[in-house]
Design a protein around this motif. Structure first.
Motif, mmCIF file in Angstrom:
data_model
loop_
_atom_site.group_PDB
_atom_site.id
_atom_site.type_symbol
_atom_site.label_atom_id
_atom_site.label_comp_id
_atom_site.label_asym_id
_atom_site.label_seq_id
_atom_site.Cartn_x
_atom_site.Cartn_y
_atom_site.Cartn_z
ATOM 1 N N PRO A 13 51.951 50.419 42.935
ATOM 2 C CA PRO A 13 51.072 49.248 43.110
ATOM 3 C C PRO A 13 51.574 48.301 44.197
ATOM 4 O O PRO A 13 50.773 47.628 44.849
ATOM 5 N N GLY A 18 49.895 42.127 49.172
ATOM 6 C CA GLY A 18 50.160 40.948 48.354
ATOM 7 C C GLY A 18 50.922 41.215 47.077
ATOM 8 O O GLY A 18 51.522 40.308 46.506
ATOM 9 N N ILE A 19 50.919 42.447 46.597
ATOM 10 C CA ILE A 19 51.533 42.723 45.299
ATOM 11 C C ILE A 19 53.053 42.726 45.397
ATOM 12 O O ILE A 19 53.754 42.388 44.451
ATOM 13 N N GLY A 20 53.573 43.112 46.550
ATOM 14 C CA GLY A 20 55.016 43.185 46.703
ATOM 15 C C GLY A 20 55.671 41.849 47.055
ATOM 16 O O GLY A 20 56.885 41.802 47.281
ATOM 17 N N ARG A 71 44.822 43.363 38.324
ATOM 18 C CA ARG A 71 45.439 43.796 37.056
ATOM 19 C C ARG A 71 46.957 43.619 37.101
ATOM 20 O O ARG A 71 47.593 43.569 36.060
ATOM 21 N N PHE A 72 47.507 43.473 38.303
ATOM 22 C CA PHE A 72 48.956 43.254 38.427
ATOM 23 C C PHE A 72 49.300 41.775 38.643
ATOM 24 O O PHE A 72 50.454 41.441 38.889
ATOM 25 N N THR A 73 48.279 40.913 38.581
ATOM 26 C CA THR A 73 48.561 39.482 38.760
ATOM 27 C C THR A 73 47.943 38.671 37.621
ATOM 28 O O THR A 73 48.589 38.417 36.627
ATOM 29 N N THR A 74 46.674 38.335 37.744
ATOM 30 C CA THR A 74 46.056 37.470 36.736
ATOM 31 C C THR A 74 45.345 38.242 35.641
ATOM 32 O O THR A 74 45.012 37.685 34.600
ATOM 33 N N GLY A 75 45.053 39.513 35.890
ATOM 34 C CA GLY A 75 44.262 40.276 34.943
ATOM 35 C C GLY A 75 42.764 40.040 35.093
ATOM 36 O O GLY A 75 41.970 40.683 34.413
ATOM 37 N N ARG A 76 42.375 39.149 35.980
ATOM 38 C CA ARG A 76 40.931 38.886 36.147
ATOM 39 C C ARG A 76 40.345 39.915 37.124
ATOM 40 O O ARG A 76 40.154 39.648 38.311
ATOM 41 N N VAL A 77 40.085 41.082 36.584
ATOM 42 C CA VAL A 77 39.653 42.231 37.378
ATOM 43 C C VAL A 77 38.136 42.333 37.317
ATOM 44 O O VAL A 77 37.554 42.280 36.232
ATOM 45 N N PHE B 153 46.664 44.711 33.620
ATOM 46 C CA PHE B 153 45.742 44.190 32.603
ATOM 47 C C PHE B 153 44.375 44.052 33.242
ATOM 48 O O PHE B 153 44.239 43.352 34.238
ATOM 49 N N ARG B 155 41.973 42.526 32.042
ATOM 50 C CA ARG B 155 41.340 41.324 31.512
ATOM 51 C C ARG B 155 42.288 40.170 31.780
ATOM 52 O O ARG B 155 43.465 40.385 32.072
ATOM 53 N N ASP B 156 41.784 38.975 31.664
ATOM 54 C CA ASP B 156 42.585 37.795 31.930
ATOM 55 C C ASP B 156 43.905 37.867 31.166
ATOM 56 O O ASP B 156 43.929 38.061 29.956
ATOM 57 N N ILE B 157 45.002 37.708 31.884
ATOM 58 C CA ILE B 157 46.324 37.899 31.273
ATOM 59 C C ILE B 157 46.548 36.916 30.134
ATOM 60 O O ILE B 157 47.142 37.262 29.104
ATOM 61 N N ASN B 193 54.866 42.310 34.773
ATOM 62 C CA ASN B 193 55.585 42.180 36.038
ATOM 63 C C ASN B 193 55.738 40.690 36.353
ATOM 64 O O ASN B 193 55.297 39.832 35.579
ATOM 65 N N HIS B 195 54.337 38.789 38.655
ATOM 66 C CA HIS B 195 53.069 38.066 38.823
ATOM 67 C C HIS B 195 52.491 37.679 37.461
ATOM 68 O O HIS B 195 52.010 36.561 37.273
ATOM 69 N N HIS B 196 52.502 38.625 36.530
ATOM 70 C CA HIS B 196 51.971 38.339 35.188
ATOM 71 C C HIS B 196 52.733 37.188 34.537
ATOM 72 O O HIS B 196 52.143 36.261 33.972
ATOM 73 N N GLU B 199 51.914 33.820 36.070
ATOM 74 C CA GLU B 199 50.581 33.347 35.680
ATOM 75 C C GLU B 199 50.621 32.766 34.263
ATOM 76 O O GLU B 199 50.045 31.703 33.997
#
Lengths: 220, 286
Positions: A13, A18-20, A71-77, B153, B155-157, B193, B195-196, B199
């Protein structure tokens, strides 16, 4: 016509923008993968690029499907977001010209199901298959899956198989062993094995900076 | 909030000192593995102002197998000694196993800190039986002692974390754990991770708003290291910065390696929030 070339690229990922983080530790690998895909597509003059990567289910995806990187940050996918492996493959696909097909293969697909999909994908115009898959993630003490002593010899065999274009070796990868070694790319490699028989293999690079085996391979 | 035998005011901010009876934990690397060394650390952190000690017998990361008997052997004797020597101190034990929970509660533990999010569903029954408090963490259902690998995830973390911890809190309530003895914890870096974790940290007020007291375990973790690009021995400043923000957002319990430094940060934030008077104000006032 059929699959005339294939490229294997990593599935981390952190390859996504931005993910790294600011250091972007896989920037160099990302660039090398992009170059390899582009060069191979141009050299072979393909008219279609097919991306194959593991996902929750086996299906095709719209080429403009939204990113799932959140999905690797806020989850707001967003709805309909690409599976990560397919998104990574799309990032490497050359822009402009030719048809692009995005396909996921279920992470738990059997080798037979993978072979079936591989044969279906091979039936088409002159195609470059971009296969998104890593080796084991259990290569060191600090690896995501911790150290498994048989991961290193397994990784060596995998690298040899890609170097030799050894489709029977890929087809024979055991799902349970791959799961134990945290190797999630197994289904995509088994699609490759069925889709691209008879090509000449070349291992372009192999590295495991974080205990996960990243492979770049070209089959032509 | 009540932690076993001890009751605290609603706005108290508590320091929980980590005491590892492990040979291989990531930060102290076995410094307090020997029981006497662990006891010395307990004495020290009490002097530094810790309200709670969190005694652990198994490191979180993958590593050598520690079975139930070995874990019990590492922690129960220490719990009994601390109970005897520091009756005013809250004793927490970091374990996911019900058998271990049973043994430490019998020896005087007040809190079961289930860092692995209910991996053993019987742990809540143990807490209920002994009238102990329980820490309900979110791990997303991962196996104990595994690292996150490409965990995503869809969905919203924070919704995911809230579902996890609130579901756990409800299970604890249903099992008979006292309402005032249930604490929730987003479990920084567990199944997440960087980022999660960031947040969740910046939105910690959403956890506080549930009304359950919130515990944060930030100390020297990888999300600090990855944010500041610092190795494990240079993460104190980042830890304390995160501690200050978490305190501002309303977290109640801070599980830490550095007690004195954390206490100062919490006192400062409590004063900034208007919950604690300054220690001495004479400048311009004499």
């Amino acid at each position: 016509m059929s699959v005339v070339a294939a490229v294997v690229v990593p599935a981390a990922p952190a390859l996504l923008p931005g993910i790294g983080g600011a250091a972007d530790p896989l920037a160099d690998l990302r660039e090398r993968a992009r170059q390899l895909v582009l060069e191979t597509a141009v050299t072979k003059g393909v008219t279609r690029v097919v991306v194959i990567g593991a996902g929750e289910s086996t299906r095709t995806w719209p080429t403009d499907a939204p990113s799932g990187a959140a999905r690797f940050t806020t989850g707001r996918v967003p709805d309909g977001a690409l599976p990560t492996d397919v998104e990574i493959g799309r990032m490497f696909a050359p822009s402009g010209g030719g048809e692009l097909v995005l396909h996921s293969i279920a992470s738990d697909a059997t080798p037979q199901e993978c072979a079936q999909l591989g044969r279906e994908l091979a039936d088409g115009p002159s195609t470059l298959l971009v296969c998104v898959a890593d080796g084991p993630a259990t290569l060191t003490d600090k690896a995501p899956g911790h150290l498994q002593l048989d991961a290193a010899p397994f990784a060596l065999e995998l690298a040899d198989a890609l170097a030799a274009g050894d489709t029977p070796a890929l087809a024979a990868l055991d799902p349970a062993t791959c799961e134990r070694l945290w190797m999630r790319g197994r289904p995509a490699l088994q699609v490759l094995a069925a889709a691209a028989p008879g090509l000449r293999g070349e291992l372009v690079s192999e590295e495991a900076p974080f205990g996960v085996q990243y492979l770049l391979a070209r089959w032509v | 909030m009540r932690l076993g035998r001890h009751t605290f005011a609603d706005d108290a901010m508590l320091v929980m000192a980590i005491v590892n009876r492990t040979p291989d934990s990531f930060y102290d690397k076995g410094a307090t593995f020997a029981e006497d060394k662990a006891m010395e650390r307990v004495d020290l952190v009490v002097e530094q102002g810790a309200d709670i000690v969190d005694i652990g017998g198994v490191k979180a990361a993958p590593g050598g197998e520690v079975d139930v008997a070995e874990e019990v052997d590492r922690v129960v004797g220490l719990v009994a000694r601390v109970h005897e020597a520091h009756p005013q101190l809250v004793i927490s034990v970091d374990t996911w196993r019900a058998e271990v929970g049973e043994a430490v509660c019998a020896a005087g533990a007040d809190v079961l800190n289930d860092a692995w999010g209910g991996a053993d569903p019987a742990l809540v029954d143990v807490a209920a039986r002994h009238d102990a408090a329980i820490i309900c963490t979110h791990t997303g259902g991962v196996e104990p002692r595994t690292r996150p690998f490409r965990t995503g995830f869809d969905r919203d973390i924070m919704a995911e974390v809230l579902d996890g911890v609130l579901g756990y809190a409800e299970r604890a309530l249903a099992a008979g754990v006292a309402r005032e003895s249930i604490v929730i914890d987003p479990a920084h870096d567990f199944g997440k991770n960087t980022h999660h974790t960031l947040e969740v940290t910046r939105r910690l007020d959403e956890m506080v708003d549930t009304g359950w007291p919130v515990l944060v375990s930030l100390s020297n973790k990888d999300f600090v290291g990855e944010t500041l690009d610092k190795p494990v021995d240079q993460r104190l400043i980042g830890t304390l910065a995160t501690t200050a923000v978490s305190a501002w957002l309303g977290a109640r319990i801070y599980r830490v390696h550095e007690v004195a430094e954390t206490r100062q940060v919490l006192d400062m934030v409590a004063t900034l929030r208007g919950e604690r008077p300054p220690a001495r104000t004479i400048r311009g006032l004499a």
